[in-house]
Write a protein that holds these residues in place. Structure first.
Motif, PDB file in Angstrom:
ATOM      1  N   LEU A   1       0.854  -1.183   0.000  1.00 18.07           N
ATOM      2  CA  LEU A   1       0.000   0.000   0.000  1.00 18.07           C
ATOM      3  C   LEU A   1       0.893   1.237   0.000  1.00 18.07           C
ATOM      4  CD1 LEU A   1      -2.939   1.068   0.290  1.00 18.07           C
ATOM      5  CD2 LEU A   1      -2.555   1.055   2.768  1.00 18.07           C
ATOM      6  N   LEU A   2       0.596   2.177  -0.883  1.00 17.60           N
ATOM      7  CA  LEU A   2       1.375   3.410  -0.981  1.00 17.60           C
ATOM      8  C   LEU A   2       0.503   4.581  -0.551  1.00 17.60           C
ATOM      9  CD1 LEU A   2       3.011   2.824  -4.490  1.00 17.60           C
ATOM     10  CD2 LEU A   2       3.999   2.340  -2.250  1.00 17.60           C
TER      11      LEU A   2
ATOM     12  N   MET B   1      10.341   2.724  -8.256  1.00 23.21           N
ATOM     13  CA  MET B   1       9.341   3.621  -7.673  1.00 23.21           C
ATOM     14  C   MET B   1       9.257   4.860  -8.541  1.00 23.21           C
ATOM     15  SD  MET B   1       8.800   6.522  -5.845  1.00 23.21           S
ATOM     16  CE  MET B   1       7.207   7.058  -5.265  1.00 23.21           C
ATOM     17  N   GLY B   2       8.037   5.316  -8.796  1.00 22.05           N
ATOM     18  CA  GLY B   2       7.880   6.464  -9.675  1.00 22.05           C
ATOM     19  C   GLY B   2       6.840   7.441  -9.176  1.00 22.05           C
TER      20      GLY B   2
ATOM     21  N   TYR C   1       0.699  11.157  -8.085  1.00 23.21           N
ATOM     22  CA  TYR C   1       0.577   9.781  -7.617  1.00 23.21           C
ATOM     23  C   TYR C   1       1.968   9.150  -7.517  1.00 23.21           C
ATOM     24  CZ  TYR C   1      -4.262  10.252  -9.287  1.00 23.21           C
ATOM     25  OH  TYR C   1      -5.554  10.664  -9.501  1.00 23.21           O
ATOM     26  N   CYS C   2       2.174   8.349  -6.505  1.00 25.18           N
ATOM     27  CA  CYS C   2       3.358   7.503  -6.510  1.00 25.18           C
ATOM     28  C   CYS C   2       2.942   6.096  -6.910  1.00 25.18           C
ATOM     29  CB  CYS C   2       4.089   7.511  -5.170  1.00 25.18           C
ATOM     30  SG  CYS C   2       3.198   6.781  -3.796  1.00 25.18           S
ATOM     31  N   ALA C   3       3.888   5.377  -7.466  1.00 24.63           N
ATOM     32  CA  ALA C   3       3.616   4.038  -7.973  1.00 24.63           C
ATOM     33  C   ALA C   3       4.863   3.181  -7.816  1.00 24.63           C
ATOM     34  CB  ALA C   3       3.203   4.104  -9.435  1.00 24.63           C
ATOM     35  N   ALA C   4       4.665   1.862  -7.835  1.00 22.12           N
ATOM     36  CA  ALA C   4       5.779   0.932  -7.706  1.00 22.12           C
ATOM     37  C   ALA C   4       5.564  -0.244  -8.644  1.00 22.12           C
ATOM     38  CB  ALA C   4       5.909   0.439  -6.261  1.00 22.12           C
TER      39      ALA C   4
ATOM     40  N   GLU D   1       1.412  -1.027  -8.352  1.00 18.58           N
ATOM     41  CA  GLU D   1       0.954  -0.476  -7.076  1.00 18.58           C
ATOM     42  C   GLU D   1       0.822   1.030  -7.221  1.00 18.58           C
ATOM     43  OE1 GLU D   1       0.454  -3.015  -5.218  1.00 18.58           O
ATOM     44  OE2 GLU D   1       1.776  -4.432  -6.232  1.00 18.58           O
ATOM     45  N   TRP D   2      -0.286   1.576  -6.747  1.00 21.25           N
ATOM     46  CA  TRP D   2      -0.547   3.013  -6.878  1.00 21.25           C
ATOM     47  C   TRP D   2      -1.051   3.583  -5.562  1.00 21.25           C
ATOM     48  CZ3 TRP D   2       0.426   5.935 -11.196  1.00 21.25           C
ATOM     49  CH2 TRP D   2       0.717   5.228 -12.376  1.00 21.25           C
TER      50      TRP D   2
END
Length: 119
Positions: free
Chosen positions: A3-4, A34-35, A95-98, A108-109
């Motif tokens: 979970l982010l 990670m972005g 948004y961060c994402a992986a 993952e968002w």
């Protein structure tokens, strides 16, 4: 699955700075990337910056090079996006994402955090 959770958005004047944080619910393996992405009203989501949890290269969209910096603090399971010299066109939901490295899909968002740049 991880979970982010993003935080740190808000209203800032042009030329100002904000720092966004993205905290993962558990330690993320070093083989994850990670972005940060953003989506402005009426526009498609776009890539902003990326890095590896294990360290190494970073990359940025041309529109933010020299102004934004992505970093991470593995001990806190947290990644950051330092945004300087903000412009009105930086206004968006961030948004961060992986994802696993070398896979094309970000899996993952986070829920997103609003950044508004306006005088």
């Amino acid at each position: 699955q991880v979970l982010l959770i993003e935080s740190g958005g808000g209203l800032e004047q042009p030329g100002g700075s904000l720092r966004l944080s993205c905290t993962a619910s558990r330690p993320t393996p070093n083989f994850y990337a990670m972005g940060w992405f953003r989506q402005a009203p009426g526009k498609e989501r776009e890539f902003v910056a990326g890095t590896l949890w294990g360290g190494g290269t970073t990359n940025y969209a041309d529109s933010v090079k020299g102004r934004f910096t992505i970093s991470r603090e593995n001990a806190r399971n947290t990644a950051y996006l330092q945004m300087n010299s903000l412009k009105p066109e930086d206004t968006a939901v961030y948004y961060c994402a992986a994802k696993k490295v070398k896979t094309p899909t970000w899996t993952e968002w986070g829920q997103g955090t609003q950044v508004t740049v306006s005088s």
